[in-house]
Design a protein around this motif. Structure first.
Motif, PDB file in Angstrom:
ATOM      1  N   VAL A 162       0.864  -1.180   0.000  1.00 49.14           N
ATOM      2  CA  VAL A 162       0.000   0.000   0.000  1.00 49.14           C
ATOM      3  C   VAL A 162       0.900   1.229   0.000  1.00 49.14           C
ATOM      4  O   VAL A 162       1.820   1.325   0.806  1.00 49.14           O
ATOM      5  N   PHE A 163       0.630   2.132  -0.956  1.00 46.81           N
ATOM      6  CA  PHE A 163       1.533   3.254  -1.162  1.00 46.81           C
ATOM      7  C   PHE A 163       1.014   4.544  -0.512  1.00 46.81           C
ATOM      8  O   PHE A 163      -0.182   4.697  -0.293  1.00 46.81           O
ATOM      9  N   GLN A 164       1.940   5.449  -0.302  1.00 45.01           N
ATOM     10  CA  GLN A 164       1.563   6.764   0.236  1.00 45.01           C
ATOM     11  C   GLN A 164       0.604   7.480  -0.715  1.00 45.01           C
ATOM     12  O   GLN A 164      -0.369   8.082  -0.293  1.00 45.01           O
ATOM     13  N   GLN A 165       0.885   7.375  -2.020  1.00 43.36           N
ATOM     14  CA  GLN A 165       0.072   8.093  -3.017  1.00 43.36           C
ATOM     15  C   GLN A 165      -1.033   7.207  -3.604  1.00 43.36           C
ATOM     16  O   GLN A 165      -1.486   7.446  -4.712  1.00 43.36           O
ATOM     17  N   PHE A 166      -1.442   6.193  -2.893  1.00 44.88           N
ATOM     18  CA  PHE A 166      -2.522   5.259  -3.269  1.00 44.88           C
ATOM     19  C   PHE A 166      -2.204   4.455  -4.527  1.00 44.88           C
ATOM     20  O   PHE A 166      -2.358   3.246  -4.545  1.00 44.88           O
ATOM     21  N   ASN A 167      -1.824   5.172  -5.615  1.00 49.88           N
ATOM     22  CA  ASN A 167      -1.518   4.517  -6.895  1.00 49.88           C
ATOM     23  C   ASN A 167      -2.633   3.610  -7.391  1.00 49.88           C
ATOM     24  O   ASN A 167      -2.380   2.511  -7.874  1.00 49.88           O
ATOM     25  N   LEU A 168      -3.863   4.072  -7.272  1.00 51.65           N
ATOM     26  CA  LEU A 168      -4.955   3.357  -7.930  1.00 51.65           C
ATOM     27  C   LEU A 168      -4.844   3.598  -9.420  1.00 51.65           C
ATOM     28  O   LEU A 168      -4.219   4.563  -9.849  1.00 51.65           O
ATOM     29  N   PHE A 169      -5.461   2.710 -10.219  1.00 47.51           N
ATOM     30  CA  PHE A 169      -5.411   2.877 -11.670  1.00 47.51           C
ATOM     31  C   PHE A 169      -6.553   3.796 -12.093  1.00 47.51           C
ATOM     32  O   PHE A 169      -7.713   3.380 -12.076  1.00 47.51           O
ATOM     33  N   PRO A 170      -6.270   5.030 -12.487  1.00 47.95           N
ATOM     34  CA  PRO A 170      -7.334   6.012 -12.721  1.00 47.95           C
ATOM     35  C   PRO A 170      -8.247   5.689 -13.901  1.00 47.95           C
ATOM     36  O   PRO A 170      -9.355   6.189 -13.964  1.00 47.95           O
ATOM     37  N   HIS A 171      -7.783   4.822 -14.818  1.00 42.26           N
ATOM     38  CA  HIS A 171      -8.603   4.532 -15.995  1.00 42.26           C
ATOM     39  C   HIS A 171      -9.514   3.343 -15.767  1.00 42.26           C
ATOM     40  O   HIS A 171     -10.218   2.922 -16.682  1.00 42.26           O
ATOM     41  N   ARG A 172      -9.507   2.788 -14.566  1.00 41.52           N
ATOM     42  CA  ARG A 172     -10.340   1.628 -14.267  1.00 41.52           C
ATOM     43  C   ARG A 172     -11.282   1.981 -13.125  1.00 41.52           C
ATOM     44  O   ARG A 172     -10.934   2.760 -12.254  1.00 41.52           O
ATOM     45  N   THR A 173     -12.467   1.330 -13.123  1.00 40.57           N
ATOM     46  CA  THR A 173     -13.398   1.566 -12.023  1.00 40.57           C
ATOM     47  C   THR A 173     -12.839   0.909 -10.756  1.00 40.57           C
ATOM     48  O   THR A 173     -11.877   0.143 -10.814  1.00 40.57           O
ATOM     49  N   VAL A 174     -13.452   1.224  -9.633  1.00 39.84           N
ATOM     50  CA  VAL A 174     -13.011   0.675  -8.355  1.00 39.84           C
ATOM     51  C   VAL A 174     -12.973  -0.849  -8.412  1.00 39.84           C
ATOM     52  O   VAL A 174     -11.990  -1.491  -8.037  1.00 39.84           O
ATOM     53  N   LEU A 175     -14.052  -1.436  -8.929  1.00 35.28           N
ATOM     54  CA  LEU A 175     -14.129  -2.899  -9.002  1.00 35.28           C
ATOM     55  C   LEU A 175     -13.013  -3.459  -9.894  1.00 35.28           C
ATOM     56  O   LEU A 175     -12.353  -4.438  -9.553  1.00 35.28           O
ATOM     57  N   GLN A 176     -12.806  -2.803 -11.039  1.00 35.51           N
ATOM     58  CA  GLN A 176     -11.767  -3.273 -11.966  1.00 35.51           C
ATOM     59  C   GLN A 176     -10.375  -3.132 -11.356  1.00 35.51           C
ATOM     60  O   GLN A 176      -9.499  -3.948 -11.600  1.00 35.51           O
ATOM     61  N   ASN A 177     -10.188  -2.066 -10.552  1.00 38.55           N
ATOM     62  CA  ASN A 177      -8.916  -1.886  -9.867  1.00 38.55           C
ATOM     63  C   ASN A 177      -8.583  -3.096  -9.019  1.00 38.55           C
ATOM     64  O   ASN A 177      -7.445  -3.549  -8.965  1.00 38.55           O
ATOM     65  N   ILE A 178      -9.606  -3.600  -8.339  1.00 40.94           N
ATOM     66  CA  ILE A 178      -9.400  -4.703  -7.404  1.00 40.94           C
ATOM     67  C   ILE A 178      -9.234  -6.028  -8.146  1.00 40.94           C
ATOM     68  O   ILE A 178      -8.420  -6.866  -7.767  1.00 40.94           O
ATOM     69  N   THR A 179      -9.995  -6.208  -9.242  1.00 44.97           N
ATOM     70  CA  THR A 179     -10.000  -7.517  -9.901  1.00 44.97           C
ATOM     71  C   THR A 179      -8.966  -7.644 -11.016  1.00 44.97           C
ATOM     72  O   THR A 179      -8.716  -8.748 -11.485  1.00 44.97           O
ATOM     73  N   LEU A 180      -8.367  -6.519 -11.416  1.00 45.38           N
ATOM     74  CA  LEU A 180      -7.449  -6.557 -12.567  1.00 45.38           C
ATOM     75  C   LEU A 180      -6.343  -7.600 -12.413  1.00 45.38           C
ATOM     76  O   LEU A 180      -6.188  -8.478 -13.267  1.00 45.38           O
ATOM     77  N   ALA A 181      -5.616  -7.520 -11.300  1.00 45.06           N
ATOM     78  CA  ALA A 181      -4.488  -8.445 -11.138  1.00 45.06           C
ATOM     79  C   ALA A 181      -4.931  -9.907 -10.996  1.00 45.06           C
ATOM     80  O   ALA A 181      -4.400 -10.763 -11.703  1.00 45.06           O
ATOM     81  N   PRO A 182      -5.909 -10.219 -10.131  1.00 45.29           N
ATOM     82  CA  PRO A 182      -6.318 -11.629 -10.033  1.00 45.29           C
ATOM     83  C   PRO A 182      -6.778 -12.209 -11.372  1.00 45.29           C
ATOM     84  O   PRO A 182      -6.476 -13.359 -11.690  1.00 45.29           O
ATOM     85  N   ILE A 183      -7.484 -11.400 -12.178  1.00 43.80           N
ATOM     86  CA  ILE A 183      -7.965 -11.909 -13.463  1.00 43.80           C
ATOM     87  C   ILE A 183      -6.809 -12.068 -14.446  1.00 43.80           C
ATOM     88  O   ILE A 183      -6.642 -13.104 -15.080  1.00 43.80           O
ATOM     89  N   LYS A 184      -5.977 -11.017 -14.565  1.00 38.84           N
ATOM     90  CA  LYS A 184      -4.858 -11.076 -15.519  1.00 38.84           C
ATOM     91  C   LYS A 184      -3.894 -12.200 -15.190  1.00 38.84           C
ATOM     92  O   LYS A 184      -3.293 -12.791 -16.076  1.00 38.84           O
TER      93      LYS A 184
END
Lengths: 231, 301
Positions: B143-165
């Motif tokens: 977990v980073f100081q600057q969050f580093n969420l993926f801005p081009h993906r929805t919240v759900l996609q942010n969470i599922t991107l890595a497990p799916i890929k």
């Protein structure tokens, strides 16, 4: 010299012009596609971390490609590709079509410029995004493909539009290798009708309309990509 | 913790040099399964660098990093290289004819041989490691100081991107798990929002969920509340506490001393690239003995 619309708006010339305009568009679109593919690959070569020998070689390859292609005139490149490289190539008992050669030539040329646009786009994405992807266990390539490149896409779109617009106008250079694209046909009309004003004005208007249509298309596309910004 | 003494992460002689600055200076540590290690210290003491060396986001200069008993990073050649440099410097000072000089030269030749062997060995190791590293990283949530969420993906996609890929779950499984986790942190209604539409606290909670969705064995927190507005710090710390109570092993770099005292089972105080003091929260906060630690605590408490 006065305006004479009949030299353009007659059936025979119109048919020629439409066909030539089609070639101009086709060459532009195909060259742009080739340019984007080459450019993306080169851009990734350039941003690879220089930690091992393979990456360093790929990096130098990209740099040399850029130096050569951006350092020599497009006209010279087309001549070399057409009259040196493809001069003796026989494909299915025929020489390679100048249209194909022009497409390849413009694609190779465009690739170098697109590479720099892409590189800028990739560098514009926050370094934390790569770290976040890697920390989740995604590989470098996977992170690049599904996290970095999609985000850089909207940043590079304006510059990519520039490249597309420049390309559609630059295709007129292809007449030197025997491609009868839009402007070549316009010139031949001038030669046969001895009227300068009408064909050239007509050409200018057509180019303008084409570019305006492209701009509108790009804007629409960009808007769609910016959906996630909440702006 | 006492009855489960399994070492999860360990480092030996971990050194990181930026240009000429030694940011990490020979760090040896064993982090046990279930431990909550909190790292405190003045800025520039190497806390974040140390944390980032654990999952190799930062490549150390030399040393050993092990995760679940398997080496992630092993490099001593740079260390030997440094020694050769030192020996050469010493040799240059001596006069040409002295026997000591020839002694040194023999030593240098010996070290150079050793260096070459090390280098070859490490090359083989690195090649093998490159693929393994990605699998190990899946088990180290960050977990980073600057969050580093993926801005081009929805919240759900942010969470599922890595497990799916990474094909760890089907899309449906990943979605279900993500929704379950979102429900737990009370953000289920945000699943289709984009990160740009969330507050800092919400972003950081999503980032924590994203890391949790990989079922990690350890969570690394790099100053998780430093970029937040003060009123949002609480919600993020509460979530981290919640995860800690679930038994997750954690390494946390933070400036929140109250939080460190509450959650930590072991506190490390880092100063100038070294672990200057370590102990239970009670030992560190209530009975500090190290002079630098006393000085640091007097400034922040």
């Amino acid at each position: 010299m006065k305006l004479d619309l009949t030299i353009i708006f007659n059936e025979k010339t119109m048919l020629l012009l439409v066909k030539a305009y089609g070639w101009t568009l086709a060459i532009t679109v195909m060259a742009l596609v080739i340019g984007i593919i080459i450019g993306t690959i080169l851009a990734i070569f350039m941003v690879l971390p220089k930690t091992n020998i393979v990456n360093k070689v790929l990096n130098s390859f990209a740099n040399i490609y850029l130096a050569v292609v951006r350092g020599t005139p497009l006209l010279v490149q087309l001549m070399i590709i057409s009259f040196v490289i493809f001069a003796d190539v026989i494909f299915f008992n025929r020489t390679v079509s100048p249209y194909l050669i022009a497409t390849i030539g413009f694609g190779i040329n465009s690739g170098a410029y697109v590479a720099e646009i892409m590189r800028g786009g990739i560098l514009s994405v926050d370094k934390g995004q790569m770290e976040a992807g890697r920390s989740l266990g995604l590989g470098y390539g996977q992170t690049m493909k599904s996290i970095i490149l999609p985000q850089s896409a909207k940043n590079i779109l304006p510059s990519l539009g520039n490249e597309a617009i420049a390309l559609i106008k630059e295709t007129s250079v292809a007449l030197v290798i025997g491609v009868s694209e839009f402007f070549t046909t316009i010139k031949s009309i001038v030669n046969t009708s001895y009227n300068v004003v009408t064909p050239y004005l007509f050409a200018a208007i057509i180019y303008l309309v084409t570019v305006m249509a492209m701009t509108a298309l790009l804007k629409k596309f960009e808007k769609r990509l910016r959906k996630s910004d909440g702006k | 913790m006492e009855n489960n003494e399994k070492v999860l992460i360990s480092t030996r002689n971990l050194v990181k040099i930026f240009d000429v600055v030694k940011v990490l200076d020979n760090i040896d540590i064993d982090i046990l399964d279930g431990e909550k290690v909190v790292i405190i210290g003045p800025s520039g003491s190497g806390k974040s660098t140390f944390l980032r060396c654990l999952n190799l986001l930062e490549i150390p200069t030399s040393g050993l990093v092990e995760f679940k008993g398997e080496p992630l990073f092993k490099c001593y050649s740079n260390f030997v290289k440094e020694e050769i440099k030192q020996a050469k410097k010493q040799a240059r000072k001596l006069s040409k004819s002295s026997s000591e000089k020839s002694e040194y030269q023999k030593q240098i030749a010996e070290m150079k041989k050793q260096y070459k062997e090390q280098l070859a060995e490490e090359k083989v190791f690195r090649k093998k490691m490159e693929l393994n590293l990605n699998t190990h990283r899946q088990k180290m949530g960050m977990v980073f100081q600057q969050f580093n969420l993926f801005p081009h993906r929805t919240v759900l996609q942010n969470i599922t991107l890595a497990p799916i890929k990474l094909k760890l779950a089907t899309e449906e499984e990943a979605n279900n798990k993500a929704r379950e986790l979102l429900k737990r942190v009370g953000l289920l209604d945000k699943q289709d929002s984009y990160p740009g539409q969330l507050s800092g606290g919400q972003k950081q909670r999503i980032a924590i969920v994203r890391a949790l969705a990989m079922n990690p064995s350890v969570m690394l927190f790099d100053e998780p509340t430093s970029a937040l507005d003060p009123e949002m710090v609480g919600e993020v710390l509460d979530l981290i506490k919640d995860v800690a109570e679930g038994g997750m092993t954690m390494v946390i770099v933070t400036h929140e001393m109250g939080f460190a005292k509450e959650v930590g089972t072991r506190i490390l105080f880092m100063d100038e690239g070294k672990i200057a003091a370590q102990g239970t929260p009670d030992e560190i906060f209530n009975n500090p003995t190290h002079p630098r630690l006393v000085e640091f605590l007097s400034k922040v408490l």
